[in-house]
Design a protein around this motif. Structure first.
Motif, mmCIF file in Angstrom:
data_model
loop_
_atom_site.group_PDB
_atom_site.id
_atom_site.type_symbol
_atom_site.label_atom_id
_atom_site.label_comp_id
_atom_site.label_asym_id
_atom_site.label_seq_id
_atom_site.Cartn_x
_atom_site.Cartn_y
_atom_site.Cartn_z
ATOM 1 N N ARG A 1 0.844 -1.201 0.000
ATOM 2 C CA ARG A 1 0.000 0.000 0.000
ATOM 3 C C ARG A 1 0.871 1.239 0.000
ATOM 4 O O ARG A 1 1.745 1.408 0.853
ATOM 5 C CB ARG A 1 -0.918 0.006 1.210
ATOM 6 C CG ARG A 1 -1.878 1.187 1.208
ATOM 7 C CD ARG A 1 -3.005 1.009 2.170
ATOM 8 N NE ARG A 1 -4.097 1.933 1.879
ATOM 9 C CZ ARG A 1 -5.242 1.969 2.555
ATOM 10 N NH1 ARG A 1 -5.440 1.111 3.540
ATOM 11 N NH2 ARG A 1 -6.179 2.826 2.237
ATOM 12 N N ILE A 2 0.638 2.118 -0.970
ATOM 13 C CA ILE A 2 1.382 3.370 -1.064
ATOM 14 C C ILE A 2 0.694 4.414 -0.187
ATOM 15 O O ILE A 2 -0.503 4.644 -0.303
ATOM 16 C CB ILE A 2 1.474 3.847 -2.521
ATOM 17 C CG1 ILE A 2 2.288 2.859 -3.358
ATOM 18 C CG2 ILE A 2 2.084 5.235 -2.595
ATOM 19 C CD1 ILE A 2 2.378 3.229 -4.815
ATOM 20 N N VAL A 3 1.462 5.034 0.680
ATOM 21 C CA VAL A 3 0.962 6.080 1.570
ATOM 22 C C VAL A 3 1.753 7.355 1.288
ATOM 23 O O VAL A 3 2.984 7.365 1.405
ATOM 24 C CB VAL A 3 1.109 5.673 3.049
ATOM 25 C CG1 VAL A 3 0.698 6.825 3.960
ATOM 26 C CG2 VAL A 3 0.292 4.430 3.347
ATOM 27 N N PHE A 4 1.053 8.411 0.918
ATOM 28 C CA PHE A 4 1.715 9.677 0.653
ATOM 29 C C PHE A 4 1.880 10.463 1.941
ATOM 30 O O PHE A 4 0.986 10.480 2.806
ATOM 31 C CB PHE A 4 0.930 10.499 -0.369
ATOM 32 C CG PHE A 4 0.944 9.900 -1.747
ATOM 33 C CD1 PHE A 4 2.137 9.551 -2.345
ATOM 34 C CD2 PHE A 4 -0.231 9.666 -2.432
ATOM 35 C CE1 PHE A 4 2.161 8.993 -3.604
ATOM 36 C CE2 PHE A 4 -0.216 9.112 -3.688
ATOM 37 C CZ PHE A 4 0.982 8.772 -4.283
ATOM 38 N N ASP A 5 2.998 11.124 2.042
ATOM 39 C CA ASP A 5 3.303 11.903 3.229
ATOM 40 C C ASP A 5 2.307 13.052 3.376
ATOM 41 O O ASP A 5 2.108 13.842 2.451
ATOM 42 C CB ASP A 5 4.728 12.435 3.115
ATOM 43 C CG ASP A 5 5.157 13.218 4.333
ATOM 44 O OD1 ASP A 5 4.764 12.834 5.439
ATOM 45 O OD2 ASP A 5 5.869 14.222 4.170
ATOM 46 N N ARG A 6 1.680 13.153 4.546
ATOM 47 C CA ARG A 6 0.643 14.167 4.744
ATOM 48 C C ARG A 6 1.202 15.581 4.657
ATOM 49 O O ARG A 6 0.513 16.511 4.231
ATOM 50 C CB ARG A 6 -0.081 13.983 6.081
ATOM 51 C CG ARG A 6 0.748 14.111 7.312
ATOM 52 C CD ARG A 6 0.497 15.246 8.301
ATOM 53 N NE ARG A 6 -0.531 16.203 8.108
ATOM 54 C CZ ARG A 6 -1.447 16.491 9.013
ATOM 55 N NH1 ARG A 6 -1.509 15.806 10.128
ATOM 56 N NH2 ARG A 6 -2.293 17.462 8.821
ATOM 57 N N PHE A 7 2.448 15.769 4.995
ATOM 58 C CA PHE A 7 3.005 17.110 4.972
ATOM 59 C C PHE A 7 3.264 17.585 3.536
ATOM 60 O O PHE A 7 3.205 18.781 3.263
ATOM 61 C CB PHE A 7 4.288 17.158 5.798
ATOM 62 C CG PHE A 7 4.046 16.797 7.244
ATOM 63 C CD1 PHE A 7 3.435 17.695 8.095
ATOM 64 C CD2 PHE A 7 4.390 15.552 7.738
ATOM 65 C CE1 PHE A 7 3.193 17.379 9.418
ATOM 66 C CE2 PHE A 7 4.151 15.213 9.061
ATOM 67 C CZ PHE A 7 3.553 16.126 9.907
ATOM 68 N N TYR B 1 -3.884 11.288 -6.952
ATOM 69 C CA TYR B 1 -3.189 10.435 -5.985
ATOM 70 C C TYR B 1 -4.068 10.140 -4.775
ATOM 71 O O TYR B 1 -3.576 10.014 -3.652
ATOM 72 C CB TYR B 1 -1.905 11.119 -5.513
ATOM 73 C CG TYR B 1 -0.924 11.406 -6.626
ATOM 74 C CD1 TYR B 1 -0.275 10.384 -7.302
ATOM 75 C CD2 TYR B 1 -0.650 12.724 -6.999
ATOM 76 C CE1 TYR B 1 0.629 10.642 -8.315
ATOM 77 C CE2 TYR B 1 0.246 12.998 -8.020
ATOM 78 C CZ TYR B 1 0.888 11.954 -8.672
ATOM 79 O OH TYR B 1 1.778 12.214 -9.674
ATOM 80 N N LEU B 2 -5.349 9.999 -4.984
ATOM 81 C CA LEU B 2 -6.292 9.890 -3.874
ATOM 82 C C LEU B 2 -6.052 8.631 -3.045
ATOM 83 O O LEU B 2 -6.171 8.670 -1.813
ATOM 84 C CB LEU B 2 -7.730 9.904 -4.417
ATOM 85 C CG LEU B 2 -8.845 9.908 -3.366
ATOM 86 C CD1 LEU B 2 -8.719 11.133 -2.456
ATOM 87 C CD2 LEU B 2 -10.214 9.893 -4.040
#
Length: 415
Positions: free
Chosen positions: A229-235, A348-349
């Motif tokens: 699972r790809i998780v994008f950095d929230r910052f 990138y949702l």
């Protein structure tokens, strides 16, 4: 007590016998030899009976004694190994290709974790480039045999180490908080090399990968670890909204013809970027005036603040529904920068929703990047990516080293 016994206690190294010593103009030279009769191959470590020749008077730099330079001297043998061919024998006090003893290298690595290279060069009396090579050998000696074993959750980020877009890609293990892999470059081929070292079976065991919105990294992860699972950095997601807000503010300053109104908008830059709970009373009044006099800019501020609040949510389904509603609001807000942000987040949702579901971010990797910046500044710049990578593993992968201390063995004193 004999001098050889005193020197043996001072050196404090196992499987080493002191044969004698002599003073030279600038150093104390101690003649040593291994306690084992059969030589060992410097390549594979196996015992070898067939000797090829001798190299007379080879020396290894050791820790100074009372401010005096100390060198170990030994007529090293070269062996004819069936596996490795002709190789220099393995000595118990140093690595096969090193001119320094292991205690000396450990002390240099201890200093390298805490001070700049210039100080180490002056303190230990070695060359600038030697510090990096010693650090690389200590990392190889003290690191586990396979740093990539057992990876489940990793973070990927790039670090700029020199001008003109010189980058290093860094992979961090979220569970241990350590750097597990690094290589020069920041493109798809660079990250492909990591997955090639990881192997197909261990790529399938990856569960979560955190990264920024780099298309090169995304393509590599999807090609080699499609189940992760790809998780994008929230910052990075939040920074999109902050940058869009600043673009709206600058456009309004540029298009406004009234000098007084332009100055009023200019003075709101840091007020708009702050979190509401951090605003002072004068800043709150300035924001209230802005609400009444400049609705487009205040709308941009509300969009930025709403996205931050959504990313702070801990209830996944509530945050997901609010994010979808925010995308619809941003798409029709008539502010071009936020329309572009909504288009980017919608693209990138899945990765943004991955953050809302897991709470993971690239903060650990970004924190290590900050530490790498300190290492670079402390060294007054690094000339190559390999030097930076060696220092990264030394300071961000190994535990904190301790200085070398030797405890003398108890022997009855003889007058």
């Amino acid at each position: 007590m004999r001098v050889t016994k005193v020197l043996s206690n001072i050196l404090g190294m196992k499987r080493l016998r002191v044969r004698g010593c002599e003073f030279e103009e600038a150093s104390l030279v101690i003649d040593v030899e291994p306690t084992t009769r059969l030589a060992r191959c410097g390549g594979c470590g196996c015992r070898v009976r067939r000797l090829y020749d001798h190299r007379r008077g080879r020396r290894w730099r050791h820790l100074d004694l009372g401010g005096m330079r100390v060198e170990l001297r030994y007529d090293v043998r070269r062996v004819d190994c069936r596996r490795c061919g002709v190789r220099t024998e393995l000595v118990p006090w140093a690595e096969p290709d090193s001119m320094y003893t292991r205690p000396f290298e450990h002390q240099v690595a201890y200093f390298a974790q805490r001070m700049d290279k210039t100080a180490i060069v002056e303190l230990m009396g070695i060359a600038w480039y030697t510090v990096g090579r010693i650090a690389a050998r200590v990392v190889q000696r003290l690191s586990p045999s396979d740093r990539l074993d057992g990876l489940r959750t990793i973070g990927i980020d790039e670090l700029s180490y020199r001008k003109h877009h010189k980058y290093v890609t860094i992979v961090t293990d979220h569970e241990t908080g350590k750097v597990v892999w690094a290589r020069e470059g920041k493109n798809t081929e660079t990250l492909n090399a990591f997955f090639a070292e990881l192997g197909v079976e261990r790529c399938a065991e990856l569960q979560t990968v955190t990264l920024d919105m780099s298309q090169a990294y995304i393509a590599s992860v999807r090609a080699h670890a499609p189940d992760a699972r790809i998780v994008f950095d929230r910052f990075h997601v939040q920074k999109l909204a902050h940058d869009a807000l600043d673009q709206v503010r600058r456009a309004l300053v540029r298009d406004n013809l009234d000098p007084q109104q332009r100055r009023a908008i200019k003075g709101t830059r840091f007020v708009l970027q702050k979190n509401p709970e951090n605003l002072s009373s004068p800043e709150r009044r300035k924001l209230a005036v802005l609400q009444a006099t400049n609705r487009p800019l205040y709308r941009a501020y509300l969009l930025k603040d709403a996205l931050t609040s959504i990313l702070d949510r801990r209830q996944y389904y509530v945050a997901r529904d609010q994010l979808i509603g925010w995308l619809a609001w941003a798409s029709r807000c008539r502010l071009a920068p936020f329309v572009r942000v909504a288009r980017t987040i919608r693209k990138y949702l899945d990765g943004v929703l991955g953050y809302l579901n897991s709470g993971l971010s690239n903060g650990r990797a970004e924190g290590l990047n900050g530490k790498a910046r300190v290492i670079t500044r402390r060294s007054y710049g690094l000339h190559s990516a390999q030097s930076l990578i060696a220092m990264l593993f030394l300071c961000c992968s190994l535990p904190k080293l301790t200085p070398v201390r030797v405890t003398p063995k108890s022997h009855p004193l003889a007058c």
